[in-house]
Design a protein around this motif. Structure first.
Motif, PDB file in Angstrom:
ATOM      1  N   LYS A 250     -91.670  51.032   6.251  1.00  0.00           N
ATOM      2  CA  LYS A 250     -91.607  52.351   5.619  1.00  0.00           C
ATOM      3  C   LYS A 250     -91.221  52.282   4.140  1.00  0.00           C
ATOM      4  N   SER A 251     -89.965  52.575   3.798  1.00  0.00           N
ATOM      5  CA  SER A 251     -89.557  52.630   2.393  1.00  0.00           C
ATOM      6  C   SER A 251     -89.693  51.301   1.669  1.00  0.00           C
ATOM      7  N   LEU A 252     -89.787  50.195   2.405  1.00  0.00           N
ATOM      8  CA  LEU A 252     -89.883  48.879   1.774  1.00  0.00           C
ATOM      9  C   LEU A 252     -91.036  48.814   0.787  1.00  0.00           C
ATOM     10  N   GLY A 253     -92.157  49.427   1.130  1.00  0.00           N
ATOM     11  CA  GLY A 253     -93.322  49.387   0.249  1.00  0.00           C
ATOM     12  C   GLY A 253     -93.517  50.631  -0.585  1.00  0.00           C
ATOM     13  N   GLY A 254     -92.684  51.629  -0.394  1.00  0.00           N
ATOM     14  CA  GLY A 254     -92.787  52.846  -1.189  1.00  0.00           C
ATOM     15  C   GLY A 254     -94.113  53.570  -1.048  1.00  0.00           C
ATOM     16  N   GLY A 255     -94.866  53.268   0.010  1.00  0.00           N
ATOM     17  CA  GLY A 255     -96.176  53.882   0.215  1.00  0.00           C
ATOM     18  C   GLY A 255     -97.271  52.857   0.389  1.00  0.00           C
ATOM     19  N   PHE A 256     -97.010  51.611  -0.013  1.00  0.00           N
ATOM     20  CA  PHE A 256     -97.969  50.537   0.216  1.00  0.00           C
ATOM     21  C   PHE A 256     -97.587  49.860   1.528  1.00  0.00           C
ATOM     22  N   PRO A 257     -98.537  49.655   2.447  1.00  0.00           N
ATOM     23  CA  PRO A 257     -98.182  49.132   3.774  1.00  0.00           C
ATOM     24  C   PRO A 257     -97.578  47.725   3.723  1.00  0.00           C
ATOM     25  N   ILE A 258     -96.360  47.601   4.242  1.00  0.00           N
ATOM     26  CA  ILE A 258     -95.709  46.303   4.379  1.00  0.00           C
ATOM     27  C   ILE A 258     -94.569  46.442   5.382  1.00  0.00           C
ATOM     28  N   GLY A 259     -94.335  45.389   6.132  1.00  0.00           N
ATOM     29  CA  GLY A 259     -93.193  45.311   7.025  1.00  0.00           C
ATOM     30  C   GLY A 259     -92.536  43.961   6.853  1.00  0.00           C
ATOM     31  N   ALA A 260     -91.288  43.852   7.312  1.00  0.00           N
ATOM     32  CA  ALA A 260     -90.580  42.582   7.213  1.00  0.00           C
ATOM     33  C   ALA A 260     -89.626  42.430   8.384  1.00  0.00           C
ATOM     34  N   MET A 261     -89.491  41.203   8.852  1.00  0.00           N
ATOM     35  CA  MET A 261     -88.463  40.854   9.825  1.00  0.00           C
ATOM     36  C   MET A 261     -87.508  39.881   9.137  1.00  0.00           C
ATOM     37  N   LEU A 262     -86.222  40.165   9.214  1.00  0.00           N
ATOM     38  CA  LEU A 262     -85.200  39.331   8.595  1.00  0.00           C
ATOM     39  C   LEU A 262     -84.338  38.707   9.683  1.00  0.00           C
ATOM     40  N   THR A 263     -83.959  37.431   9.504  1.00  0.00           N
ATOM     41  CA  THR A 263     -83.101  36.781  10.487  1.00  0.00           C
ATOM     42  C   THR A 263     -82.414  35.575   9.856  1.00  0.00           C
TER      43      THR A 263
END
Length: 400
Positions: A250-263
């Motif tokens: 969601k907000s990570l890309g500010g409108g550009f599609p992106i997701g992330a998994m952190l670990t």
């Protein structure tokens, strides 16, 4: 032929029911439709447009990257992805990052990692996933089944197995389910689609302790709460409870599609080459934009502004409610706010959305009983004030 709202019904799969107007241009927290009518945007693309519409820093990042490199796949790495990963690692508990294209994919990766790590460490029996009722973790068949809302997962045939559900903010409910065969527990620090319901600090701390006791991984779904929306970069930092795995989108890309998994490095080692992937994940365009979002949002003044704007919303909503009693409660954190309809108006949030649109205001629902606000994190105070005036007119019509 002019493309209008009717073209949706003609050409698009009917799994959505979009509004009657068609937005064509946005700037900041204002949007204009095909007829030139202006709207104030309190919806933020469902908590996506962290910096509003066409923020100069994001336009600059996208256009500059568009002239350099668009896509190379994960056969190669790229500088924007590496730069974004470094920023996320330096600002969080995490050591490692996996990039994908959406919140559902981030949660899918988190759940697959948790199961694989648990099985490799303790054996095939350690695969159980525990999730809260009325949660939402995405629309893949795995994530939609993990989300405790049968209305979204029923009707598609046999569901993935090994998933059980407990009550949100009810530690005893989790204690009754968790055992040494549990691979992971996944929780939203604030239930978003489930009604903008924040977790109590005691609940999240208790979940952390139970996971530690049973060697289960704790996953925080921060798809909706992450990237500044809570007033901290991630909501776990507000609570002081650190997960093992975290999902963001969601907000990570500010409108550009992106997701992330952190670990952490210790957990990440269970996903070796070939065990999981995505063609577009870590795309240079997406990572360049997300890097620009990060640089703007991860600023003490901006994060403090989120908390100040939260209070403007709460005060304004309470004032409106004094004049037009519709809500039984205003809750949430930062700029993820839910106004709960009183019993007399239960189930009618959609009516308020429609009336607000007629008054030039874009808002959201979180279920049929909650009006949801998820605006730009840098929404102007004047836009908040004017938007609340428009909401007030809609509420007067709603009760009238």
């Amino acid at each position: 032929m002019a493309l209008t709202r009717s073209a949706f019904d003609q050409y698009m799969v009917p799994n959505y029911a979009p509004a009657a107007f068609v937005p064509v241009r946005g700037a900041g927290s204002r949007v204009w439709d095909q007829d030139g009518r202006e709207y104030i945007d309190f919806s933020g693309g469902i908590a996506v447009n962290a910096l509003g519409h066409c923020h100069p820093a994001l336009v600059k990042a996208l256009t500059e990257q568009a002239g350099r490199l668009w896509h190379v796949s994960n056969v190669f790495t790229n500088e924007p992805a590496l730069a974004l990963a470094e920023k996320l690692v330096n600002a969080t508990f995490a050591d490692k990052v996996f990039f994908c294209n959406s919140g559902a994919e981030a949660n899918e990766a988190a759940l697959k990692l948790a199961r694989r790590a648990a099985i490799e460490r303790f054996g095939e029996q350690k695969h159980k996933v525990l999730s809260t009722l009325n949660s939402f973790h995405g629309r893949t068949f795995f994530t939609v089944t993990v989300g405790g809302q049968p209305k979204y997962s029923d009707g598609f045939g046999p569901k993935p197995q090994g998933i059980a559900y407990f009550e949100y903010n009810n530690l005893d409910s989790l204690k009754a389910l968790i055992d040494d065969d549990t691979a992971c527990v996944i929780v939203e620090p604030i239930q978003g689609e489930g009604g903008v319901l924040p977790a109590s600090a005691e609940f999240l701390q208790g979940v952390r302790e139970l996971c530690d006791k049973h060697n289960a991984f704790l996953i925080f779904d921060e798809v909706q709460t992450g990237m500044g929306r809570s007033g901290s970069l991630f909501a776990y930092q507000e609570y002081g409870v650190v997960p093992d795995i975290l999902s963001s989108a969601k907000s990570l890309g500010g409108g550009f599609p992106i997701g992330a998994m952190l670990t952490t490095s210790d957990i990440a080692r269970h996903l070796v080459a070939g065990t999981h992937g995505t063609t577009y994940g870590g795309n240079p365009l997406a990572c360049a934009v997300a890097g620009a979002v990060f640089d703007v949002v991860n600023d003490p003044a901006v994060l403090a502004g989120v908390k100040a704007k939260h209070q403007l919303y709460v005060n304004g909503l309470q004032k409106l409610n004094a004049a037009t009693p519709v809500f039984s409660e205003v809750r949430g954190m930062g700029l993820l706010i839910g106004a709960v309809l009183s019993e007399a108006y239960a189930g009618r949030a959609k009516d308020i959305l429609n009336l607000a649109a007629e008054e030039g205001l874009m808002i959201l629902m979180a279920g049929p009983n909650v009006v949801r606000f998820a605006p730009s994190l840098v929404v102007e105070d004047a836009d908040i004030a004017e938007g609340l005036v428009r909401l007030g007119r809609a509420l007067q019509r709603f009760v009238g």
